[in-house]
Design an enzyme around this catalytic site. Structure first.
Site, PDB file in Angstrom:
ATOM      1  N   GLU A 136      74.787  25.333  42.687  1.00 36.48           N
ATOM      2  CA  GLU A 136      74.072  25.819  43.877  1.00 36.48           C
ATOM      3  C   GLU A 136      75.000  26.002  45.075  1.00 36.48           C
ATOM      4  O   GLU A 136      74.657  25.711  46.218  1.00 36.48           O
ATOM      5  CB  GLU A 136      72.896  24.894  44.211  1.00 36.48           C
ATOM      6  CG  GLU A 136      71.899  24.782  43.064  1.00 36.48           C
ATOM      7  CD  GLU A 136      70.721  23.876  43.365  1.00 36.48           C
ATOM      8  OE1 GLU A 136      70.362  23.734  44.546  1.00 36.48           O
ATOM      9  OE2 GLU A 136      70.154  23.308  42.409  1.00 36.48           O
ATOM     10  N   GLU A 169      68.767  23.378  35.879  1.00 31.29           N
ATOM     11  CA  GLU A 169      67.708  22.460  36.292  1.00 31.29           C
ATOM     12  C   GLU A 169      66.531  23.279  36.794  1.00 31.29           C
ATOM     13  O   GLU A 169      66.708  24.314  37.431  1.00 31.29           O
ATOM     14  CB  GLU A 169      68.187  21.481  37.367  1.00 31.29           C
ATOM     15  CG  GLU A 169      68.764  22.126  38.610  1.00 31.29           C
ATOM     16  CD  GLU A 169      69.365  21.114  39.570  1.00 31.29           C
ATOM     17  OE1 GLU A 169      68.651  20.679  40.483  1.00 31.29           O
ATOM     18  OE2 GLU A 169      70.551  20.782  39.386  1.00 31.29           O
TER      19      GLU A 169
END
Length: 514
Positions: free
Chosen positions: A329, A442
């Protein structure tokens, strides 16, 4: 004579037995290596720019965004992803051009968002009239040079026209700053804004793309055939996976866990392999207990190599495939390796990623595989912060990761199902990174505001029928503040997951002994 040889042989064996293992330092990847690699990497994305050479200069026309300019012949150029940027480069500098529509924003907001993380590094800010454009020029410096030949001087050139902005970023060093500034000035003097000509890139059926994973070592193999995938989980307490498996009455094929960059090897990796599960280690480029500081620069300089080498040594001995998800991220400002903490320079993240990969490969740890995993939303949401800017290169990435959560009905989101979360991202990554298997690093769904059991059922069906290149999915099985992601909180969610895991296309023990 034979006795002498025998004694010498014994001495040699004793010395080698008790001597510590000597590891090699990470091979150094340069900025130029990164830029050249990006230019030549194969994609399915159709470039919509043209470069023509005439009278000692190049002319580049970007039809996607409707502008053209000239540049000197001693520059290399990259137009492979011209939807996002075009790049000029040589060994002394990089010049990136980004084009943006200022929808619902004005130029002052744009500049504030661009500079908010570098304000303390700004050397000057002024306006200049170039080619009848009122150009805002902002110069800033990264004071810590990371290595000999580092490029740590930056200039932004901001051209605002018709509620659009053309942003130019120059990256160079002090020695070459003056000459490269003149080059940018000359580029701006030749800029013309033209009509845009769009090209359709979606000329293939993405539903037919089905990759596979086959990683083999002398001891183990990790195999995920076409049209099959592995379901895995993350837990706050790693061995909670045993409770979930007991409740589900079945095996879970992978487990992800986090490690800060200063944490040594965790033998839990071996335990997962012994159970046939894929270990997925997410390296965070910050440290414990000081988790609020970025350590990207320290990673590049090798300050955590000794700790990383504990992973290299033990994973190499394990001789089983292990996945490493490095600095996930990175396109979100909440991570300490985002542009917010790296001087608006995505090259630093890429160098850190490459440094870690090189450390494994240089020391013969060929059973480590590496995942690059952006978020589905780039924050701040501008082209200059798009995930594509952070891609380290095919040489360093084995699997493309994706992350998108269903946060439910909030001020910023609504309850969303799989297509809404992953369709656009999946298609984009298939175009930009073909021949790479994908995983969801995720994800999870809240239970309120919609039907989470249906979300789970939909996920299994969609991956099977439309997202066949996704080979691993990881459910974030932990409540996160107000978001109730833990599946154990809902009998109906457990029932839906149990039904999904019964399907014969779900691999339960993907790691097997050879």
């Amino acid at each position: 004579m034979k006795k002498v040889v025998a004694v010498l042989l014994v001495i040699f064996l004793i010395i080698n037995f008790f001597s510590p293992t000597v590891f090699s330092t990470s091979k150094k990847t340069t900025y130029y290596d990164l830029w050249l690699s990006s230019k030549y990497e194969q994609t399915l994305y159709k470039t919509n720019s043209r470069v023509v050479y005439s009278r000692g200069k190049y002319k580049l026309t970007n039809y996607n965004h409707g502008y053209s300019f000239q540049f000197p012949k001693d520059f290399n150029f990259d137009i492979a992803k011209d939807k996002y940027y075009v790049r000029l480069f040589n060994k002394s500098c990089r010049i990136d051009l980004y084009h943006e529509n200022l929808t619902n924003k004005n130029i002052n907001t744009y500049i504030d968002d661009l500079t908010k993380s570098i304000r303390k590094n700004i050397i000057f800010s002024r306006y200049a009239k170039i080619n009848n454009y009122n150009v805002r020029i902002i110069g800033y410096e990264r004071k810590n040079k990371l290595f000999e030949g580092d490029l740590n001087y930056y200039h932004y050139y901001i051209i605002n026209y018709k509620n659009k902005v053309l942003l130019i970023q120059l990256k160079t060093d002090l020695k070459n700053l003056s000459i490269n500034k003149k080059t940018v000035d000359q580029i701006i003097k030749t800029i013309n804004f033209n009509e845009r000509k769009k090209v359709n890139n979606y000329n293939f059926d993405y539903r037919t793309v089905s990759g596979e994973i086959n990683y083999l070592t002398n001891g183990y193999k990790l195999s995920i055939p076409k049209e099959k995938f592995v379901f895995g989980t993350f837990h706050e307490h790693s061995r909670d996976i045993d409770k979930l498996e007991k409740t589900l009455e079945t095996r879970i094929g992978a487990q992800m866990f986090y490690k800060n960059i200063n944490q040594p090897y965790d033998s839990y990796t071996e335990e997962l392999v012994s159970k046939g599960k894929i270990p997925i280690v997410t390296f965070l480029m910050n440290t414990v207990p000081d988790s609020s500081e970025s350590y990207v620069e320290k990673v590049i300089k090798g300050e955590f190599d000794n700790t990383l080498l504990t992973w290299v040594e033990n994973v190499k001995k394990l001789n089983a495939p292990v996945l490493f998800r490095i600095g996930n991220e990175m396109n979100g400002e909440w991570t300490f390796w985002s542009l917010k903490y790296t001087y608006n320079d995505p090259d630093l993240y890429k160098l850190a990623f490459a440094h870690i990969v090189n450390l494994f490969k240089t020391n013969g740890c060929n059973n480590a595989y590496f995942v690059w995993n952006p978020n589905n939303k780039s924050i701040p949401n501008y082209i200059w912060n798009d995930a594509v800017l952070f891609y380290p290169g095919n040489k360093f990435v084995d699997i493309i990761g994706m992350t998108a959560y269903n946060f439910g009905n909030t001020k910023y989101s609504k309850f969303s199902y799989f297509d809404e979360l992953y369709s656009d991202m999946y298609k984009t990554y298939l175009l930009n990174y073909p021949n790479k298997p994908m995983m969801i690093g995720e994800f999870a769904s809240v239970s309120s505001g919609g039907d989470r059991p249906l979300f789970i059922k939909d996920m299994f069906e969609k991956i099977k029928t439309k997202y066949k290149n996704i080979k691993i999915v990881i459910w974030f099985n932990k409540n996160d503040g107000e978001y109730d992601f833990d599946l154990m909180n809902s009998d109906l969610s457990i029932k839906a997951l149990k039904e999904g895991l019964k399907q014969d296309w779900i691999i339960k023990e993907p790691i097997q002994k050879n």
